[in-house]
Write an enzyme that holds these catalytic residues in place. Structure first.
Site, short mmCIF file in Angstrom:
data_model
loop_
_atom_site.label_atom_id
_atom_site.label_comp_id
_atom_site.label_asym_id
_atom_site.label_seq_id
_atom_site.Cartn_x
_atom_site.Cartn_y
_atom_site.Cartn_z
N HIS A 133 0.93 -1.42 0.04
CA HIS A 133 -0.11 0.18 0.05
C HIS A 133 0.76 1.30 0.06
O HIS A 133 0.42 2.40 -0.59
CB HIS A 133 -0.95 0.05 1.09
CG HIS A 133 -2.19 -1.10 0.94
ND1 HIS A 133 -2.46 -1.74 1.91
CD2 HIS A 133 -2.40 -1.99 0.09
CE1 HIS A 133 -3.32 -2.72 1.80
NE2 HIS A 133 -3.35 -2.99 0.32
N HIS A 183 -7.94 -7.39 -8.06
CA HIS A 183 -8.22 -8.50 -6.85
C HIS A 183 -8.19 -7.65 -5.55
O HIS A 183 -7.42 -7.49 -4.97
CB HIS A 183 -6.94 -9.36 -6.59
CG HIS A 183 -6.66 -10.42 -7.82
ND1 HIS A 183 -6.07 -9.91 -9.04
CD2 HIS A 183 -7.03 -11.57 -7.78
CE1 HIS A 183 -6.17 -10.97 -9.84
NE2 HIS A 183 -6.71 -11.98 -9.37
N GLU A 197 -13.63 -7.78 -7.97
CA GLU A 197 -13.21 -8.80 -6.96
C GLU A 197 -14.33 -10.18 -7.45
O GLU A 197 -15.42 -9.88 -7.60
CB GLU A 197 -13.73 -8.36 -5.59
CG GLU A 197 -14.00 -9.23 -4.52
CD GLU A 197 -12.68 -10.21 -4.33
OE1 GLU A 197 -11.71 -9.60 -3.84
OE2 GLU A 197 -12.81 -11.26 -4.34
N GLY A 227 -10.58 -11.48 -12.09
CA GLY A 227 -9.54 -10.01 -12.35
C GLY A 227 -8.66 -10.37 -13.56
O GLY A 227 -8.35 -9.46 -14.21
N ASP A 232 -2.98 -8.25 -7.59
CA ASP A 232 -2.69 -8.78 -6.15
C ASP A 232 -3.57 -9.90 -5.88
O ASP A 232 -4.31 -10.08 -5.05
CB ASP A 232 -2.90 -7.41 -5.30
CG ASP A 232 -2.82 -7.98 -3.92
OD1 ASP A 232 -2.00 -8.88 -3.51
OD2 ASP A 232 -3.45 -7.49 -2.97
N1 SAM Z 1 -5.66 -6.00 -3.16
C1 SAM Z 1 -6.44 -6.36 -1.81
C2 SAM Z 1 -5.77 -5.38 -0.86
O1 SAM Z 1 -4.38 -4.95 -0.89
O2 SAM Z 1 -6.45 -4.92 0.34
C3 SAM Z 1 -6.34 -7.64 -1.30
C4 SAM Z 1 -6.64 -8.75 -2.13
S1 SAM Z 1 -6.43 -10.24 -1.51
C5 SAM Z 1 -4.69 -10.69 -1.62
C6 SAM Z 1 -6.64 -11.17 -2.91
C7 SAM Z 1 -8.35 -11.06 -3.40
O3 SAM Z 1 -8.49 -11.55 -4.82
C8 SAM Z 1 -9.31 -12.02 -2.26
O4 SAM Z 1 -10.31 -10.95 -1.88
C9 SAM Z 1 -9.85 -12.97 -3.33
O5 SAM Z 1 -11.26 -13.14 -3.24
C10 SAM Z 1 -9.76 -12.40 -4.89
N2 SAM Z 1 -9.69 -13.19 -5.93
C11 SAM Z 1 -9.33 -14.50 -5.75
N3 SAM Z 1 -9.24 -14.86 -7.28
C12 SAM Z 1 -9.75 -13.68 -7.95
C13 SAM Z 1 -9.75 -13.72 -9.25
N4 SAM Z 1 -9.78 -14.63 -10.11
N5 SAM Z 1 -10.41 -12.35 -9.58
C14 SAM Z 1 -10.65 -11.31 -8.87
N6 SAM Z 1 -10.44 -11.65 -7.49
C15 SAM Z 1 -10.06 -12.72 -7.10
#
Ligand code: SAM
Length: 282
Positions: free
Chosen positions: A18, A41, A120, A146, A166
């Site tokens: 961040h 993500h 998401e 994503g 991410d």
């Molecule tokens: N970027 C966020 C942050 O920094 O606050 C944290 C994201 S977390 C590491 C990864 C997220 O990706 C999770 O919420 C998960 O549900 C989501 N996710 C998993 N596979 C995904 C996909 N194919 N496309 C989009 N989101 C996805």
């Protein structure tokens, strides 16, 4: 999809990610022209650090918990101020009880002309994100894969901005998907800034990842590594990395001030190192 970011929100890896995000946005704000942030993500956007999940791991205590009231030298304090303001805006009574995820950090730092697409895939998380940004005409929350967004949503109409990728790294092949997704995205929008997050856990996978990036043909790749301890015997998150494609010329200079300051606060065991390396130049 079992990954829940609530267990990890505000940990050292979130802090570094961040902070990099905030430095990139700060640079984009040097011009009046609007930009777009695409967060592929996005997670749920806001995390309660008193939740059962956050309390169970206590990871935030080794991240934002160490930074929020730390004394910093002046040059690092100036560069960290926008990120810390985003965190403090959720904690008006001081301390840190709530932590902003990447879409909320971005949203806090945007101006009225800028836009955010927060993507998401997890249904419950996307619903929470929609509630968080309800009525905010600058933000679009999309329930979508994503990786698909890297095709359909690029280039954005603003033609300026940043894509944060991410993924949760819960499935095999995530490093390959990251390289492939970045290459596809770069073909569609070569001028965008991309920030790719990755875990430092499996060193062999990282060597292969870095090799694939070098061979990708995509120029201007800056790799940031931030370890909090030497390699563990059992796989464990010993550090995190970010590859920035098309980094602003200010980023390396700023990170050479910010990363040692963060490392002094967040590293838990020596020898742990941080590094900045160009995987590809112009
Ligand atoms: N970027 C966020 C942050 O920094 O606050 C944290 C994201 S977390 C590491 C990864 C997220 O990706 C999770 O919420 C998960 O549900 C989501 N996710 C998993 N596979 C995904 C996909 N194919 N496309 C989009 N989101 C996805």
């Amino acid at each position: 999809m079992n990954y829940r970011h609530a267990y990890h929100a505000g940990n050292f890896a979130d802090v570094v990610k961040h902070v990099v995000l905030s430095l990139l946005l700060d640079y984009l704000k040097q011009k009046d022209k609007a930009f777009r942030v695409i967060d592929t993500h996005a997670g749920i956007g806001r995390y309660d650090l008193s939740s059962t999940e956050a309390q169970k791991t206590g990871e935030w205590q080794g991240g934002i918990g160490r930074l929020i009231d730390a004394s910093l030298d002046k040059s690092a304090a100036v560069l960290l101020a926008p990120y810390l303001e985003a965190v403090r805006s959720l904690n008006p009574d001081g301390g840190v009880k709530k932590y902003p995820g990447s879409p909320l950090v971005a949203r806090h730092l945007m101006r009225k002309q800028d836009r955010l697409s927060a993507i998401e895939l997890h249904g419950d998380d996307a619903a929470r994100l929609k509630t968080l940004f309800a009525g905010d005409f600058q933000t679009r929350v999309i329930e979508l894969d994503g990786w698909l967004a890297l095709g359909a949503h690029l280039p954005p109409k603003e033609k300026r901005g940043l894509v944060l990728i991410d993924p949760p790294f819960e499935q095999a092949g995530e490093f390959d998907r990251l390289v492939d997704g970045m290459q596809r995205a770069h073909k569609r929008w070569p001028g965008g800034i991309y920030a790719l997050w990755y875990p430092i856990k499996d060193r062999k996978a990282i060597i292969a990842f870095r090799k694939a990036l070098k061979q990708s043909g995509v120029p201007k790749l800056l790799d940031i590594e931030f370890e909090i301890r030497p390699a563990s015997r059992e796989p464990s998150l010993d550090g995190s990395g970010m590859v920035v494609v098309n980094p602003p010329f200010t980023l390396e200079r700023d990170l050479r001030i910010v990363l040692p300051a963060l490392h002094r606060l967040l590293a838990v065991e020596k020898p742990a190192h941080w590094s900045l390396e160009w995987l590809a130049g112009e």
